[in-house]
Enzyme design. Structure first.
Site, mmCIF file in Angstrom:
data_model
loop_
_atom_site.group_PDB
_atom_site.id
_atom_site.type_symbol
_atom_site.label_atom_id
_atom_site.label_comp_id
_atom_site.label_asym_id
_atom_site.label_seq_id
_atom_site.Cartn_x
_atom_site.Cartn_y
_atom_site.Cartn_z
ATOM 1 N N TYR A 135 39.386 32.516 52.206
ATOM 2 C CA TYR A 135 39.994 31.191 52.131
ATOM 3 C C TYR A 135 41.072 30.984 53.184
ATOM 4 O O TYR A 135 41.698 29.915 53.232
ATOM 5 C CB TYR A 135 40.552 30.945 50.733
ATOM 6 C CG TYR A 135 39.486 30.654 49.703
ATOM 7 C CD1 TYR A 135 38.168 31.032 49.907
ATOM 8 C CD2 TYR A 135 39.797 30.022 48.513
ATOM 9 C CE1 TYR A 135 37.194 30.783 48.954
ATOM 10 C CE2 TYR A 135 38.835 29.765 47.553
ATOM 11 C CZ TYR A 135 37.533 30.156 47.782
ATOM 12 O OH TYR A 135 36.568 29.900 46.838
ATOM 13 N N LYS A 182 35.069 43.919 44.859
ATOM 14 C CA LYS A 182 33.739 44.285 45.346
ATOM 15 C C LYS A 182 33.890 45.423 46.362
ATOM 16 O O LYS A 182 33.269 45.446 47.437
ATOM 17 C CB LYS A 182 33.046 43.074 45.980
ATOM 18 C CG LYS A 182 31.541 43.258 46.182
ATOM 19 C CD LYS A 182 30.778 43.487 44.890
ATOM 20 C CE LYS A 182 29.288 43.676 45.160
ATOM 21 N NZ LYS A 182 28.553 44.121 43.949
ATOM 22 N N ASP A 215 31.213 41.858 39.871
ATOM 23 C CA ASP A 215 30.009 41.325 39.232
ATOM 24 C C ASP A 215 29.890 41.836 37.794
ATOM 25 O O ASP A 215 29.459 41.104 36.901
ATOM 26 C CB ASP A 215 28.745 41.622 40.047
ATOM 27 C CG ASP A 215 28.749 42.968 40.718
ATOM 28 O OD1 ASP A 215 29.813 43.423 41.153
ATOM 29 O OD2 ASP A 215 27.662 43.576 40.830
ATOM 30 N N ASP A 239 38.709 32.539 42.330
ATOM 31 C CA ASP A 239 38.316 31.138 42.222
ATOM 32 C C ASP A 239 37.103 31.000 41.309
ATOM 33 O O ASP A 239 37.035 30.123 40.442
ATOM 34 C CB ASP A 239 38.000 30.600 43.625
ATOM 35 C CG ASP A 239 37.864 29.088 43.661
ATOM 36 O OD1 ASP A 239 38.124 28.427 42.643
ATOM 37 O OD2 ASP A 239 37.504 28.559 44.731
#
Length: 487
Positions: A135, A182, A215, A239
């Site tokens: 971002y 991740k 995940d 987000d």
């Protein structure tokens, strides 16, 4: 964080009504806060669509920036980002201008609001890094058909958000913090958050610290969300999962948030401006109201905050609900809902309890940009990104020939992260964007810029290149990752 105190002893807050349904939600919140007896005063300022229409590209007036610089605290309604004029989102502009590095989004089951998780008393918080990661918005077209976005993660940014998560957990009496990353795939960027979390966690022995792959975190949030207390994560991950968690408790109408910085805090609902409902007295102001409650706790107005939250719980328990929960036939309007909450100030539910809160200790960080320093560093190679329509078996030998006699030699070529030269048998459908990894012929050398630029000029004589990444080594550790299939 220092607050601006008015002559009559109240804490001054910059109030931005916002666009669409914003003014109705903000007015409802202001009425309730004033009725609670909180020692708060308001300085109303503008941002958003009306400011864009005045020709201000950022959507934020200078006098609004001046007010926030003075008050250090903002309560705002949702801001529209118009299509066709203006430049950046005014929301993002405010967060960037005042370096509100942490986004805190609590979700809690509410009485009378049916969801698939009703009765499980969900009560968790997502703490999202708010200014870096993808971002940062640094994007380039590498070739006519390949786009790039830089994922920037800093040790300073990681430490700020991790400490904020632990300090917030303590302020609410929470006992667990999960770090969701991740890092199994992005070992340098997402891995930096994991490593920082693991380094800092021992400083908070009263809080259980766990790492979880993002995940799996999303999977577990749907399967057994009550196992979570606080989740800290990177910007884009945060987000996504914070919207997911809002869905667990009834939607964005019940999703408040705080954007916390070292100097300024901005409190706002997560939902948008919903212009088609503006002025119709049908909107649910709960998200903005609970953002206001978070603001009151930030200001140290704990008694007023608890009084408002208790009144909201009693109102919902009485079945006084807005259209987003019960539909038009049984719903009350925004003003009637607000009146009911004001009427319930001072009452407490027998079945629902408000947490005990204490002041949050905001982390203090040095201003120096170079938070991490290496004692020994050297450049061991360079990745040169090349645009070509050639296949790897054509490109590889050509680059080897161009590099002959230079200080670097070709180690491998990858395409979208997979090694394609020398061939490892991968069935890669290549695009015209190749990462060509060159390493020093002398493995002990520290390559100079001149040596790398010599190679770039050689390659540039026959190929179009887009950018170069030096391959650094910091204190003996490689500062880069390998391609899939690279030895």
């Amino acid at each position: 964080m220092a607050f601006h105190i008015t002559a009559d002893g109240k804490k001054l807050v910059t109030l931005i009504p916002g666009d669409g349904i914003g003014p109705e939600c903000v007015e409802a919140t202001r009425r309730i806060i004033e009725a609670s007896g909180a020692a708060v005063a308001w300085e109303e300022r503008a941002a958003g669509a009306s400011v864009f229409r005045q020709g201000v590209p950022s959507g934020v007036l200078p006098e609004t920036i001046e007010s926030i610089t003075k008050t250090r605290v903002v309560l705002k309604g949702p801001l529209e980002t118009p299509v066709g004029f203006g430049e950046k989102s005014a929301n993002v502009t405010l967060r960037k201008l005042f370096e509100t590095y942490g986004n805190i989004r609590p979700v809690r089951e509410m009485p009378g609001v049916p969801t698939p998780f009703t009765g499980r008393r969900l009560d968790l918080v997502v703490v999202r890094e708010n200014v870096e990661d993808l971002y940062a918005g640094i994007e380039h077209m590498q070739t006519p058909g390949v786009a790039q976005c830089l994922k920037l993660i800093s040790r300073k940014g990681c430490e700020k958000i991790v400490r904020l998560a632990f300090e917030f957990a303590r302020s609410e009496g929470r006992t667990k913090v999960h770090c969701a990353t991740k890092s199994n795939i992005m070992k340098q960027t997402e891995g930096m958050l994991k490593r920082t979390f693991e380094a800092i966690a021992p400083e908070y022995p009263d809080i259980e610290a766990n790492h979880i792959i993002i995940d799996n975190c999303a999977h577990q949030l749907v399967k057994r969300p009550e196992q979570f207390d606080v989740i800290v994560t990177t910007n884009m991950n945060g987000d996504i999962i914070s919207d997911l968690t809002s869905g667990l408790i009834g939607g964005l109408g019940f999703a408040p948030s705080a954007n916390i910085g070292s100097e300024v805090a901005i409190f706002e609902a997560v939902h948008g401006s919903a212009p088609k409902y503006a002025g119709k007295d049908v909107i649910n102001p709960t998200a903005v109201l609970m953002s206001g409650v978070m603001m009151l706790r930030h200001l140290g107005e704990f008694e007023a905050a608890a009084k408002i939250e208790n009144a909201l719980l009693v109102t919902l328990e009485q079945g006084i609900l807005t259209r987003d929960v019960v539909g038009d036939a049984k719903a009350v309007g925004t003003r009637a809902f607000t009146d009911a909450i004001i009427g319930n100030l001072g009452r407490q539910s027998e079945n629902w309890r408000v947490r005990e809160y204490k002041p949050m200790v905001l982390p203090d960080f040095p201003k120096a940009p170079d938070m991490v320093k290496a004692e020994v560093r050297r450049t061991v190679g360079a990745d040169i990104f090349v645009e070509t329509g050639q296949l790897p078996e054509q490109l590889g030998p050509a680059l080897e020939a161009l590099a002959e006699g230079s200080a670097l030699k070709l180690k491998m070529i990858s395409n979208r992260g997979t090694k394609v030269y020398p061939s490892v048998g991968a069935m890669t459908d290549c695009v015209d964007h190749y990462r060509c990894r060159f390493i020093a012929r002398d493995a002990a050398s520290d390559l100079t810029d001149a040596q790398i630029l010599d190679l770039v000029q050689r390659i540039g004589s026959q190929y179009r290149w887009m950018h170069i990444e030096k391959l650094p080594e910091f204190d003996g550790e490689a500062g880069y990752t390998k391609a899939q299939g690279e030895d």
